[in-house]
Scaffold this motif. Structure first.
Motif, PDB file in Angstrom:
ATOM      1  N   UNK A  24      25.531   8.547  -4.710  1.00 28.87           N
ATOM      2  CA  UNK A  24      26.121   8.359  -3.379  1.00 28.87           C
ATOM      3  C   UNK A  24      25.703   9.488  -2.436  1.00 28.87           C
ATOM      4  N   UNK A  25      25.745  10.711  -2.943  1.00 33.54           N
ATOM      5  CA  UNK A  25      25.386  11.875  -2.122  1.00 33.54           C
ATOM      6  C   UNK A  25      23.933  11.800  -1.676  1.00 33.54           C
ATOM      7  N   UNK A  26      23.039  11.511  -2.610  1.00 36.42           N
ATOM      8  CA  UNK A  26      21.605  11.488  -2.313  1.00 36.42           C
ATOM      9  C   UNK A  26      21.247  10.363  -1.347  1.00 36.42           C
ATOM     10  N   UNK A  27      22.038   9.295  -1.329  1.00 41.52           N
ATOM     11  CA  UNK A  27      21.742   8.153  -0.444  1.00 41.52           C
ATOM     12  C   UNK A  27      22.025   8.455   1.023  1.00 41.52           C
ATOM     13  N   UNK A  28      22.741   9.548   1.302  1.00 36.35           N
ATOM     14  CA  UNK A  28      23.067   9.924   2.683  1.00 36.35           C
ATOM     15  C   UNK A  28      22.428  11.265   3.009  1.00 36.35           C
ATOM     16  N   UNK A  29      21.508  11.323   3.983  1.00 28.20           N
ATOM     17  CA  UNK A  29      20.893  12.607   4.344  1.00 28.20           C
ATOM     18  C   UNK A  29      21.928  13.672   4.716  1.00 28.20           C
ATOM     19  N   UNK A  30      22.989  13.277   5.407  1.00 25.71           N
ATOM     20  CA  UNK A  30      24.023  14.224   5.805  1.00 25.71           C
ATOM     21  C   UNK A  30      24.734  14.799   4.595  1.00 25.71           C
ATOM     22  N   UNK A  31      25.163  13.942   3.657  1.00 22.19           N
ATOM     23  CA  UNK A  31      25.831  14.414   2.447  1.00 22.19           C
ATOM     24  C   UNK A  31      24.878  15.210   1.557  1.00 22.19           C
ATOM     25  N   UNK A  97      28.980  22.292   4.697  1.00 21.24           N
ATOM     26  CA  UNK A  97      29.180  22.344   3.250  1.00 21.24           C
ATOM     27  C   UNK A  97      29.923  21.108   2.766  1.00 21.24           C
ATOM     28  N   UNK A  98      29.731  20.786   1.496  1.00 17.95           N
ATOM     29  CA  UNK A  98      30.439  19.683   0.860  1.00 17.95           C
ATOM     30  C   UNK A  98      31.598  20.262   0.053  1.00 17.95           C
ATOM     31  N   UNK A  99      32.799  20.179   0.627  1.00 14.98           N
ATOM     32  CA  UNK A  99      33.986  20.792   0.007  1.00 14.98           C
ATOM     33  C   UNK A  99      33.720  22.267  -0.286  1.00 14.98           C
ATOM     34  N   UNK A 100      33.256  22.976   0.725  1.00 15.41           N
ATOM     35  CA  UNK A 100      32.866  24.373   0.536  1.00 15.41           C
ATOM     36  C   UNK A 100      33.987  25.258   0.038  1.00 15.41           C
ATOM     37  N   UNK A 207      37.542  20.341  -8.527  1.00 13.60           N
ATOM     38  CA  UNK A 207      36.459  20.405  -7.547  1.00 13.60           C
ATOM     39  C   UNK A 207      35.764  19.049  -7.431  1.00 13.60           C
ATOM     40  N   UNK A 208      35.500  18.423  -8.563  1.00 17.43           N
ATOM     41  CA  UNK A 208      34.835  17.118  -8.580  1.00 17.43           C
ATOM     42  C   UNK A 208      35.663  16.080  -7.826  1.00 17.43           C
ATOM     43  N   UNK A 209      36.961  16.072  -8.044  1.00 18.59           N
ATOM     44  CA  UNK A 209      37.840  15.116  -7.361  1.00 18.59           C
ATOM     45  C   UNK A 209      37.811  15.329  -5.848  1.00 18.59           C
ATOM     46  N   UNK A 210      37.751  16.584  -5.429  1.00 17.85           N
ATOM     47  CA  UNK A 210      37.685  16.879  -3.993  1.00 17.85           C
ATOM     48  C   UNK A 210      36.372  16.399  -3.383  1.00 17.85           C
ATOM     49  N   UNK A 211      35.277  16.572  -4.115  1.00 20.05           N
ATOM     50  CA  UNK A 211      33.988  16.070  -3.630  1.00 20.05           C
ATOM     51  C   UNK A 211      34.045  14.549  -3.510  1.00 20.05           C
ATOM     52  N   UNK A 212      34.590  13.898  -4.529  1.00 18.44           N
ATOM     53  CA  UNK A 212      34.652  12.437  -4.530  1.00 18.44           C
ATOM     54  C   UNK A 212      35.445  11.915  -3.332  1.00 18.44           C
ATOM     55  N   UNK A 213      36.539  12.592  -3.001  1.00 22.47           N
ATOM     56  CA  UNK A 213      37.341  12.202  -1.841  1.00 22.47           C
ATOM     57  C   UNK A 213      36.529  12.311  -0.552  1.00 22.47           C
ATOM     58  N   UNK A 214      35.801  13.412  -0.416  1.00 24.37           N
ATOM     59  CA  UNK A 214      35.025  13.613   0.808  1.00 24.37           C
ATOM     60  C   UNK A 214      33.875  12.619   0.900  1.00 24.37           C
ATOM     61  N   UNK A 215      33.213  12.359  -0.224  1.00 23.28           N
ATOM     62  CA  UNK A 215      32.115  11.400  -0.230  1.00 23.28           C
ATOM     63  C   UNK A 215      32.641  10.004   0.098  1.00 23.28           C
ATOM     64  N   UNK A 216      33.812   9.667  -0.416  1.00 24.72           N
ATOM     65  CA  UNK A 216      34.416   8.355  -0.163  1.00 24.72           C
ATOM     66  C   UNK A 216      34.660   8.143   1.324  1.00 24.72           C
ATOM     67  N   UNK A 217      34.994   9.189   2.028  1.00 24.92           N
ATOM     68  CA  UNK A 217      35.259   9.095   3.468  1.00 24.92           C
ATOM     69  C   UNK A 217      34.011   8.735   4.254  1.00 24.92           C
ATOM     70  N   UNK A 218      32.829   9.045   3.682  1.00 26.03           N
ATOM     71  CA  UNK A 218      31.574   8.719   4.341  1.00 26.03           C
ATOM     72  C   UNK A 218      31.122   7.283   4.058  1.00 26.03           C
ATOM     73  N   UNK A 219      31.738   6.677   3.039  1.00 27.12           N
ATOM     74  CA  UNK A 219      31.290   5.338   2.609  1.00 27.12           C
ATOM     75  C   UNK A 219      31.715   4.261   3.598  1.00 27.12           C
TER      76      UNK A 219
END
Length: 219
Positions: A24-31, A97-100, A207-219
């Protein structure tokens, strides 16, 4: 990931979950930019911690080399981030940053947890400091090995023209050195490794759960 200990970490975040999130992260240039910029920050923090904690007469070639390689990794990840999104910032502002905050918290809390565990141990002060450095490095690089290998496979699949294979190889070398020194210096190496891995797994899961939440917001 090559390790000298008998068992690898048994993470409570599966390889499949990591693969799915990284795809998911790699599919978005911003993420993807934010992900790489965060990795750059973490490598920079690692280099800085080495320079801060390992000083004086007991400083070795291994430690100096490790610090310089971590700094080089930070620069390399920054370079990759700007390759993914050239118009982005070269700094580490919060929005880049991604959940910096969570990333830094993961690193800091792990460092503090290991340091506290040695408070009552009967080692000379410089030995305690060195053991803390070795264990935190071991734990971080075990985790990095798992994540970076998954990430590099996705990069190959997507044919993005970037790779972290060189970093993986150097992290494996660092880990081998950490295991060798720890087995020499700490009689409780095996049991302490298992104890610290459990702590790292809990911190990484958060940390992983926090990243997943932020990535989900971009979906």
């Amino acid at each position: 990931m090559i390790q000298n200990t008998d068992t690898k970490p048994n993470p409570n975040v599966s390889s499949e979950e990591i693969d799915s999130l990284l795809a998911e992260i790699v599919s978005s240039p911003e993420l993807h930019f934010k992900w790489l910029n965060t990795l750059s920050l973490l490598e920079h923090i690692g280099a800085r911690k080495i320079h801060t904690s390992q000083t004086g007469a007991f400083l070795s070639e291994m430690v100096l080399r490790h610090a310089s390689e971590e700094a080089r990794h930070a620069a390399y990840f920054k370079k990759l981030a700007l390759k993914v999104k050239p118009e982005s910032t070269e700094n580490f502002e919060k929005d880049s940053l991604l959940c910096g905050y969570s990333a830094v918290s993961y690193f800091q809390k792990l460092d503090i947890s290991v340091e506290r565990s040695f408070a009552a141990e009967n080692f000379p002060k410089h030995t305690k400091s060195f053991l803390c450095y070795l264990y935190v490095t071991k734990l971080i690089e075990e985790r990095a090995g798992l994540v970076y290998e998954n990430y590099d496979q996705i990069l190959d699949q997507k044919k993005l023209g970037i790779s972290v294979k060189g970093i993986i190889k150097e992290e494996e070398s660092h880990l081998s050195e950490m295991d060798e020194r720890l087995s020499e210096l700490d009689p409780k190496f095996e049991s302490r490794t298992l104890e610290f891995r459990e702590k790292e797994q809990k911190l990484f899961q958060k940390y992983f759960q926090n990243i997943r939440k932020e990535v989900f917001q971009y979906s």
